[in-house]
Motif scaffolding. Structure first.
Motif, PDB file in Angstrom:
ATOM      1  N   ARG A  62       0.852  -1.209   0.000  1.00  0.00           N
ATOM      2  CA  ARG A  62       0.000   0.000   0.000  1.00  0.00           C
ATOM      3  C   ARG A  62       0.879   1.248   0.000  1.00  0.00           C
ATOM      4  O   ARG A  62       1.876   1.317   0.724  1.00  0.00           O
ATOM      5  CB  ARG A  62      -0.892   0.035   1.241  1.00  0.00           C
ATOM      6  CG  ARG A  62      -1.894  -1.085   1.305  1.00  0.00           C
ATOM      7  CD  ARG A  62      -2.766  -0.923   2.542  1.00  0.00           C
ATOM      8  NE  ARG A  62      -3.616  -2.083   2.729  1.00  0.00           N
ATOM      9  CZ  ARG A  62      -4.364  -2.259   3.805  1.00  0.00           C
ATOM     10  NH1 ARG A  62      -4.357  -1.358   4.787  1.00  0.00           N
ATOM     11  NH2 ARG A  62      -5.115  -3.329   3.913  1.00  0.00           N
ATOM     12  N   CYS A  64       2.067   4.613   1.153  1.00  0.00           N
ATOM     13  CA  CYS A  64       1.996   5.381   2.402  1.00  0.00           C
ATOM     14  C   CYS A  64       2.225   6.860   2.142  1.00  0.00           C
ATOM     15  O   CYS A  64       1.565   7.708   2.725  1.00  0.00           O
ATOM     16  CB  CYS A  64       3.074   4.929   3.376  1.00  0.00           C
ATOM     17  SG  CYS A  64       2.976   3.253   3.916  1.00  0.00           S
ATOM     18  N   GLY A 115      -7.811  -1.651   8.550  1.00  0.00           N
ATOM     19  CA  GLY A 115      -7.398  -0.258   8.754  1.00  0.00           C
ATOM     20  C   GLY A 115      -6.082   0.027   8.071  1.00  0.00           C
ATOM     21  O   GLY A 115      -5.798  -0.458   6.988  1.00  0.00           O
ATOM     22  N   CYS A 116      -5.253   0.812   8.710  1.00  0.00           N
ATOM     23  CA  CYS A 116      -3.929   1.136   8.179  1.00  0.00           C
ATOM     24  C   CYS A 116      -3.042  -0.098   8.327  1.00  0.00           C
ATOM     25  O   CYS A 116      -2.938  -0.664   9.415  1.00  0.00           O
ATOM     26  CB  CYS A 116      -3.328   2.317   8.938  1.00  0.00           C
ATOM     27  SG  CYS A 116      -1.622   2.680   8.451  1.00  0.00           S
ATOM     28  N   ALA A 117      -2.400  -0.513   7.253  1.00  0.00           N
ATOM     29  CA  ALA A 117      -1.554  -1.710   7.290  1.00  0.00           C
ATOM     30  C   ALA A 117      -0.403  -1.573   8.279  1.00  0.00           C
ATOM     31  O   ALA A 117       0.081  -2.567   8.814  1.00  0.00           O
ATOM     32  CB  ALA A 117      -1.009  -1.994   5.892  1.00  0.00           C
ATOM     33  N   CYS A 129      -7.009   4.197  13.268  1.00  0.00           N
ATOM     34  CA  CYS A 129      -6.008   3.531  12.424  1.00  0.00           C
ATOM     35  C   CYS A 129      -6.271   2.031  12.352  1.00  0.00           C
ATOM     36  O   CYS A 129      -5.991   1.393  11.338  1.00  0.00           O
ATOM     37  CB  CYS A 129      -4.603   3.758  12.968  1.00  0.00           C
ATOM     38  SG  CYS A 129      -4.149   5.493  13.135  1.00  0.00           S
ATOM     39  N   GLU A 132     -10.067   1.893  10.152  1.00  0.00           N
ATOM     40  CA  GLU A 132     -10.358   2.602   8.897  1.00  0.00           C
ATOM     41  C   GLU A 132      -9.086   2.776   8.066  1.00  0.00           C
ATOM     42  O   GLU A 132      -8.109   3.366   8.539  1.00  0.00           O
ATOM     43  CB  GLU A 132     -10.947   3.975   9.233  1.00  0.00           C
ATOM     44  CG  GLU A 132     -11.391   4.771   8.044  1.00  0.00           C
ATOM     45  CD  GLU A 132     -11.920   6.143   8.468  1.00  0.00           C
ATOM     46  OE1 GLU A 132     -11.707   7.092   7.696  1.00  0.00           O
ATOM     47  OE2 GLU A 132     -12.524   6.255   9.562  1.00  0.00           O
ATOM     48  N   ARG A 133      -9.132   2.276   6.844  1.00  0.00           N
ATOM     49  CA  ARG A 133      -7.981   2.413   5.952  1.00  0.00           C
ATOM     50  C   ARG A 133      -7.873   3.874   5.513  1.00  0.00           C
ATOM     51  O   ARG A 133      -8.817   4.447   4.981  1.00  0.00           O
ATOM     52  CB  ARG A 133      -8.161   1.514   4.737  1.00  0.00           C
ATOM     53  CG  ARG A 133      -6.984   1.509   3.812  1.00  0.00           C
ATOM     54  CD  ARG A 133      -7.186   0.498   2.716  1.00  0.00           C
ATOM     55  NE  ARG A 133      -6.105   0.547   1.749  1.00  0.00           N
ATOM     56  CZ  ARG A 133      -5.943  -0.323   0.792  1.00  0.00           C
ATOM     57  NH1 ARG A 133      -6.800  -1.320   0.665  1.00  0.00           N
ATOM     58  NH2 ARG A 133      -4.946  -0.207  -0.047  1.00  0.00           N
TER      59      ARG A 133
END
Length: 159
Positions: A62, A64, A115-117, A129, A132-133
């Protein structure tokens, strides 16, 4: 015959390693006149800094952060970008490391967290975080996927 417009290099060629000090030689053909782009893939931001004009930072596949190289190194906006910069060895062997290594292990790219990897390893993660991505947003001339980019100050200080 037409000239190539893009060159892909998946790891640092020997001529790009910090010991050689020749980071610009393999890329001498990649300049504004030649209109050749170099896609250089590496975890070593010390080398990337020498060759990259525009840098994209990815974690578990992903995006960033993306932005001009100088800006990205002076003021990273994503905690993973900052962690990569902090992992570049300092030229002074007596100098203390910039920051402690990241805690934990990277998640599997085949089963990334919700969410955030990066949230399982992020020292700044909040509940949002984890659930939710984050979307990639414009932030001060760069693009960043971090819920907290506007409030975190990850700017480089000193070295």
């Amino acid at each position: 015959a037409s000239a190539p417009t893009c060159c892909f290099t998946p790891s640092p060629p020997a001529a790009l390693t910090p010991r050689s000090g020749a980071a610009s030689r393999p890329c001498s053909c990649a300049n504004d006149r030649s209109r050749l782009s170099l896609l250089f893939i590496s975890h070593d931001l010390g080398v990337v800094k020498k060759v990259g004009h525009r840098i994209l930072v990815m974690y578990l596949g992903r995006l960033c952060e993306a932005g001009p190289g100088r800006d990205l190194f002076r003021r990273p906006r994503h905690p993973y970008t900052r962690a990569l910069i902090d992992s570049v060895p300092l030229p002074d062997p007596a100098a203390a490391p910039r920051a402690p290594a990241l805690a934990g292990e990277p998640a599997s790219v085949f089963a990334p967290p919700a969410g955030c990897a990066f949230h399982p390893r992020c020292p700044h993660a909040i509940d949002r975080c984890r659930s939710e991505r984050p979307e990639l947003i414009d932030h001060d001339g760069s693009r960043v996927a971090c819920h907290r980019a506007a409030e975190l100050d990850l700017a480089m200080t000193g070295g």
